[in-house]
Design an enzyme around this catalytic site. Structure first.
Site, short mmCIF file in Angstrom:
data_model
loop_
_atom_site.label_atom_id
_atom_site.label_comp_id
_atom_site.label_asym_id
_atom_site.label_seq_id
_atom_site.Cartn_x
_atom_site.Cartn_y
_atom_site.Cartn_z
N ARG A 173 0.95 -1.15 -0.02
CA ARG A 173 -0.07 0.15 0.02
C ARG A 173 0.81 1.15 0.05
O ARG A 173 0.45 2.40 -0.41
CB ARG A 173 -1.04 -0.04 1.22
CG ARG A 173 -1.91 -1.02 0.80
CD ARG A 173 -2.73 -1.29 2.15
NE ARG A 173 -3.91 -2.31 2.09
CZ ARG A 173 -3.86 -3.79 1.93
NH1 ARG A 173 -2.41 -4.35 1.56
NH2 ARG A 173 -4.86 -4.36 1.71
N ARG B 183 -7.16 -18.11 -9.11
CA ARG B 183 -7.89 -17.49 -8.00
C ARG B 183 -9.04 -16.68 -8.46
O ARG B 183 -9.20 -15.93 -9.43
CB ARG B 183 -6.86 -16.69 -6.89
CG ARG B 183 -5.83 -17.48 -6.52
CD ARG B 183 -4.77 -16.86 -5.54
NE ARG B 183 -5.44 -16.01 -4.45
CZ ARG B 183 -4.55 -15.24 -3.84
NH1 ARG B 183 -3.00 -15.22 -4.09
NH2 ARG B 183 -5.06 -14.78 -2.71
N ASP C 40 -4.21 -15.52 7.27
CA ASP C 40 -2.95 -15.82 7.00
C ASP C 40 -2.27 -16.89 7.68
O ASP C 40 -1.21 -17.64 7.21
CB ASP C 40 -2.13 -14.75 6.41
CG ASP C 40 -2.88 -14.08 5.10
OD1 ASP C 40 -3.42 -14.70 4.36
OD2 ASP C 40 -2.44 -12.76 4.67
N ARG D 163 -5.66 -24.05 0.94
CA ARG D 163 -5.09 -24.16 2.35
C ARG D 163 -5.64 -25.25 3.21
O ARG D 163 -5.14 -25.55 4.40
CB ARG D 163 -4.73 -22.90 2.88
CG ARG D 163 -3.67 -22.13 2.06
CD ARG D 163 -3.08 -20.85 2.96
NE ARG D 163 -1.99 -20.20 2.13
CZ ARG D 163 -1.79 -19.02 2.23
NH1 ARG D 163 -2.56 -18.10 3.05
NH2 ARG D 163 -0.83 -18.45 1.59
#
Length: 431
Positions: free
Chosen positions: A26, A122, A318, A349
């Site tokens: 960012r 994705r 995460d 995952r």
């Protein structure tokens, strides 16, 4: 690359963490559309963040990097240049999604954004659909659900959008697009993801308010500009969690991670480990670059199972792979649910973590939105595969520090995505 690990006698060390990945992305993207120069220290030099630099350079923004210090010479809100080639985002979903939002309102620009095989697989409708609702002209494979994505910069308008999932990437893509719109954007619903974009926009002079779960952004008029924001990027708590889990699980360990970002939207792993019984001390708390930071020390601990669910999930999404490893070694059952987002990360995952833990000797049952981990496991060495997923590679490395016997990891180079110094640090803390 193949790494082989056995458990060391002790773990000791003070670890200076790499810069936070979310904030590093960012800092470059937002300063690229500011007016003036900004210096970003402790920038994460992993592959994902370098993809962001390469993409903004392709848009005509001057960026200079010396080791982990980056200078960004902002082009201004509406001065990005049309790229002459495809923008390659590598493995970085953050780069792809935030850039798509930023470019959607750059009238007259044509851009194609793609990435590696993992990123191209994705789902992208989560950003494409709401951006189209603001007037964006977007397309891509699978009716806009897969990269490559095509962006034709258009005149955008404000509006209201109720976020169905807690995704900082979706939220940020909409906020970046709204900077170029006509009228206020109001976001409601699942706005409870990471708030680094909101913090940075406010610091750069944007008209943005956060009231509970409601975020409002009013775009600057054409005579206004975002101010450049120089900062030191705090340490990445997602990277720190691997060391926290290693210290908690190893029978003779004390590890300190310095300068960790303690933003409340990022401390879910700390809260989960505390709930599991980890011995954790936080010292030297301060504010750097608009973010709370501190030094976190974790010692050998006796962990017990917990339930990880609900509002906690976006704060540790995460970190769930390595927290699942901690749960496999804890006493009692751990249940992870409401984490279906794990299925659309760099790998599925849920499937890959369950397979790896099972190979290590844990008893784990996958569910549609998480897993049930029996706990109490004395993990054994195994041959494991990263599948190109940086979080998996580091999780299995930590398993090698605490399991019995030899653990062999294939695809160890995947750590370069977010933590290029990981293996050097691991070697240093072993005794």
């Amino acid at each position: 690359m193949i790494h082989t690990m056995i458990a060391p006698r002790r773990l000791r060390g003070i670890i200076d963490l790499p810069g936070d990945k979310s904030i590093s992305h960012r800092a470059v993207l937002l300063n690229a559309i500011a007016t003036g120069a900004a210096e970003v220290a402790n920038f994460l030099t992993g592959a994902d963040c370098l993809s962001t630099i390469a993409c903004v350079q392709a848009l005509g923004v001057r960026v200079e990097r010396h080791e982990d210090t980056v200078r960004v010479f902002g082009a201004g809100l509406r001065s990005l240049r049309e790229p002459v080639d495809v923008l390659d985002c590598g493995n970085s979903g953050t780069t792809l999604r935030l850039l798509t939002g930023m470019l959607a309102g750059q009238e007259g620009i044509f851009a194609v954004l793609t990435g590696d095989a993992s990123l191209r697989s994705r789902p992208q409708q989560r950003i494409v659909a709401p951006l189209r609702a603001l007037g964006a002209t977007l397309d891509g494979r699978d009716r806009g659900n897969r990269a490559p994505l095509v962006v034709r910069g258009a005149y955008l308008h404000g509006g209201a959008y109720d976020l169905p999932i807690a995704s900082a990437q979706v939220k940020s893509a909409l906020l970046l697009a709204a900077l170029f719109g006509d009228g206020t954007l109001t976001l409601t619903g699942r706005t409870d993801g990471r708030d680094h974009t909101e913090r940075m926009l406010a610091a750069m002079g944007a008209t943005i308010t956060v009231d509970g779960q409601t975020i409002r952004l009013t775009p600057p008029d054409r005579s206004e500009a975002l101010h450049p924001l120089s900062l030191r990027v705090p340490g990445d708590p997602s990277s720190a969690t691997f060391w926290w889990v290693a210290a908690a699980l190893h029978p003779d360990a004390e590890l300190t991670t310095t300068g960790v970002c303690l933003n409340p939207t990022r401390t879910g792993a700390l809260d989960a480990l505390r709930a599991m019984g980890a011995q954790i001390d936080v010292a030297n708390q301060r504010v750097e670059g608009g973010e709370p930071v501190g030094d976190v020390t974790v010692r050998s601990s006796s962990l017990h199972g917990i339930v990880i669910e609900g509002a906690l999930i976006p704060r540790l999404i995460d970190e769930l792979p390595v927290l699942a490893l901690a749960a496999a070694c804890a006493e009692g059952e751990t249940i992870i649910r409401d984490a279906q987002e794990l299925r659309v990360k760099e790998t599925d995952r849920i499937a890959t973590v369950v397979a790896g833990l099972t190979a290590l000797g844990a008893v784990v049952e996958p569910t549609e939105d998480g897993m049930i981990i029996a706990g109490g496991g004395n993990l054994r060495g195994a041959t494991l595969e990263s599948h190109g997923d940086h979080r998996l590679a580091m999780t299995w490395a930590i398993a090698g520090l605490v399991g019995a016997g030899e653990t062999t990891l294939h695809g160890a180079e995947a750590v370069d995505v977010s933590y290029p110094e990981f293996w050097n640090v691991l070697r240093r803390i072993r005794e």
